[in-house]
Design a protein around this motif. Sequence first.
Motif, mmCIF file in Angstrom:
data_model
loop_
_atom_site.group_PDB
_atom_site.id
_atom_site.type_symbol
_atom_site.label_atom_id
_atom_site.label_comp_id
_atom_site.label_asym_id
_atom_site.label_seq_id
_atom_site.Cartn_x
_atom_site.Cartn_y
_atom_site.Cartn_z
ATOM 1 N N ARG A 145 0.835 -1.210 0.000
ATOM 2 C CA ARG A 145 0.000 0.000 0.000
ATOM 3 C C ARG A 145 0.867 1.257 0.000
ATOM 4 N NH1 ARG A 145 -5.566 -0.120 1.473
ATOM 5 N NH2 ARG A 145 -6.238 -2.174 2.129
ATOM 6 N N SER A 149 1.023 3.994 -2.936
ATOM 7 C CA SER A 149 0.693 5.385 -2.603
ATOM 8 C C SER A 149 1.785 6.338 -3.074
ATOM 9 C CB SER A 149 0.473 5.517 -1.097
ATOM 10 O OG SER A 149 0.188 6.845 -0.761
ATOM 11 N N ASP A 154 -3.793 3.817 -6.570
ATOM 12 C CA ASP A 154 -4.736 3.381 -5.544
ATOM 13 C C ASP A 154 -4.594 1.877 -5.336
ATOM 14 O OD1 ASP A 154 -5.883 5.899 -5.111
ATOM 15 O OD2 ASP A 154 -7.216 5.639 -6.836
#
Length: 186
Positions: A145, A149, A154
């Motif tokens: 993640r 990012s 996304d």
Amino acid sequence: MPSYGLIVEGLYDPPVYERLILRLDSPDARFFSLECGGVSNLMKNFPGLLKALETIDSGAPVDKALVIRDSGNRPRTEIEKEMRSRIEGRRYRFPQGVELCAVRQETETWLLADERAISSVAEGRTVGVVNGDLEDILDAKGRLRAILSRSKLDYLPQVLGSIADCSDLAMMRYRLPSFRSFEAKV
């Protein structure tokens, strides 16, 4: 045209496993993926979901059923043994059988194996190599993640599927023992 029934933890899993199986086995494979809403639901419900896969393809069974779950910090062989015990003595009508797969840590662990695949999906934004034993990373999902990012991507099922589609399978084999086990079961 082979058909696969996949029983997985959640909605982020099918795009990854479907794309990998297409590359490992057959580009014209068909999939019937059942998401369980977490590992506890998967463990509780997968024996019954396997029965559902016996008639899911217009009343016929899929060719092969795969039950795939994350192992967390537990040994994958222990998880697979526990899964096997839940279906011991049951017979299913899949011509190529049922395979039980535990991914060491979590699915995202595999997607960290090839930084070039992530960079490719991120349209050229350079992503650094994740060094060390990937299967020892306790929060691969959090790590992925953060990388996505920083790359202005996304965390979405289709993004994860695209990374799986671009990943170097030889690199995954080299860096991930649980991927080699998965490949042998496909």
